[in-house]
Design a protein around this motif. Structure first.
Motif, PDB file in Angstrom:
ATOM      1  N   ALA A  93       0.555   6.856  -2.139  1.00  0.00           N
ATOM      2  CA  ALA A  93       1.639   7.051  -1.195  1.00  0.00           C
ATOM      3  C   ALA A  93       2.234   8.459  -1.146  1.00  0.00           C
ATOM      4  O   ALA A  93       3.156   8.453   0.066  1.00  0.00           O
ATOM      5  N   SER A  94       2.337   9.024  -2.095  1.00  0.00           N
ATOM      6  CA  SER A  94       2.970  10.534  -2.216  1.00  0.00           C
ATOM      7  C   SER A  94       2.222  11.659  -2.018  1.00  0.00           C
ATOM      8  O   SER A  94       2.662  12.601  -1.462  1.00  0.00           O
ATOM      9  N   PHE A  95       0.988  11.384  -2.317  1.00  0.00           N
ATOM     10  CA  PHE A  95      -0.118  12.697  -2.371  1.00  0.00           C
ATOM     11  C   PHE A  95      -1.320  12.346  -1.623  1.00  0.00           C
ATOM     12  O   PHE A  95      -1.704  11.245  -1.580  1.00  0.00           O
ATOM     13  N   ASP A  96      -1.869  13.413  -1.261  1.00  0.00           N
ATOM     14  CA  ASP A  96      -3.102  13.410  -0.813  1.00  0.00           C
ATOM     15  C   ASP A  96      -4.406  13.755  -1.737  1.00  0.00           C
ATOM     16  O   ASP A  96      -4.025  14.468  -2.780  1.00  0.00           O
ATOM     17  N   GLY A  97      -5.448  13.227  -1.557  1.00  0.00           N
ATOM     18  CA  GLY A  97      -6.655  13.370  -2.414  1.00  0.00           C
ATOM     19  C   GLY A  97      -6.469  12.838  -3.733  1.00  0.00           C
ATOM     20  O   GLY A  97      -6.894  13.595  -4.721  1.00  0.00           O
ATOM     21  N   VAL A  98      -6.091  11.865  -3.898  1.00  0.00           N
ATOM     22  CA  VAL A  98      -5.933  11.173  -5.337  1.00  0.00           C
ATOM     23  C   VAL A  98      -7.016  10.112  -5.726  1.00  0.00           C
ATOM     24  O   VAL A  98      -7.721   9.364  -4.993  1.00  0.00           O
TER      25      VAL A  98
END
Length: 215
Positions: free
Chosen positions: A129-134
């Protein structure tokens, strides 16, 4: 009592100074530690360890202060805004302590332990929800005894493209530590954009985790 250990890679940790240093220095950053409380100025103090010959100048938008060094490694300290987005704080905000943090090739690698497998999925959702590419890089279960808990994973749930992405990433050592290849390397081999690679990989891992959770 048994529990789970998960290692999650955040490919784009939104300006994390530690990740930025790892990208600039082209060296893995290990042994990251953070102050448990903010300073009076509202900052968080962090330290990290890199190879002694690693170049960290210009690798982060914060001032890096050398603390200790020898022939093999160097330790640096910096302060960052306590209100800035931080993947580690997102994990800890769920009530789960972070057990280790490291960075490589601009990505942040966070490990933690949970009692329930469903908690791993919840933490990954919070991070996405906060970062890309997790991406979930490792997921293992600790056992108190020799008993096992086998789970059947239906690989047919994966699309042909998702299997191709997984196989290429595995073959090139993307899931190894240290990594044999980063996301850009695998994406170039497959002839796709890096964002496309991470999107397909995340979708494939979600399907596999769904199978495990349902069991």
């Amino acid at each position: 009592m048994t529990g789970f250990r998960a290692t999650v890679v955040i490919d784009d940790p939104a300006g994390c100074p530690v990740a930025d240093v790892s990208a600039h220095a082209d060296e893995p950053v290990d042994s990251v530690s953070r102050s448990s409380r903010q300073t009076a100025a509202g900052t968080v103090v962090e330290e990290f360890c890199v190879a002694a010959d690693a170049s960290v100048d210009g690798g982060a938008d914060v001032e890096l202060t050398p603390i200790q060094s020898d022939d093999s490694e160097a330790i640096y300290r910096f302060e960052r805004d306590g209100g800035a987005d931080c993947a580690c704080e997102v994990v800890e905000g769920t009530g789960t302590p972070v057990s280790s943090v490291r960075a490589q090739d601009g990505a942040l690698i966070v490990s933690f332990r949970t009692l329930e497998l469903a908690a791993v999925a919840d933490i990954v959702d919070e991070l996405r929800a906060s970062f890309d590419g997790v991406i979930v890089d490792e997921l293992s279960r600790d056992h108190e005894s020799a008993s096992t808990d086998p789970v059947v994973v239906d690989r047919d749930r994966l699309t042909a493209r998702q299997r191709e992405i997984l196989e290429a990433a595995h073959e090139m050592g993307y899931f190894d530590y240290p990594k044999g290849a980063n996301a850009t390397d695998v994406a170039e081999r497959l002839g796709v954009a890096r964002s496309t690679f991470t999107e397909h990989l995340a979708a494939a891992q979600t399907k596999l985790m769904d199978d495990i959770l349902e069991q």
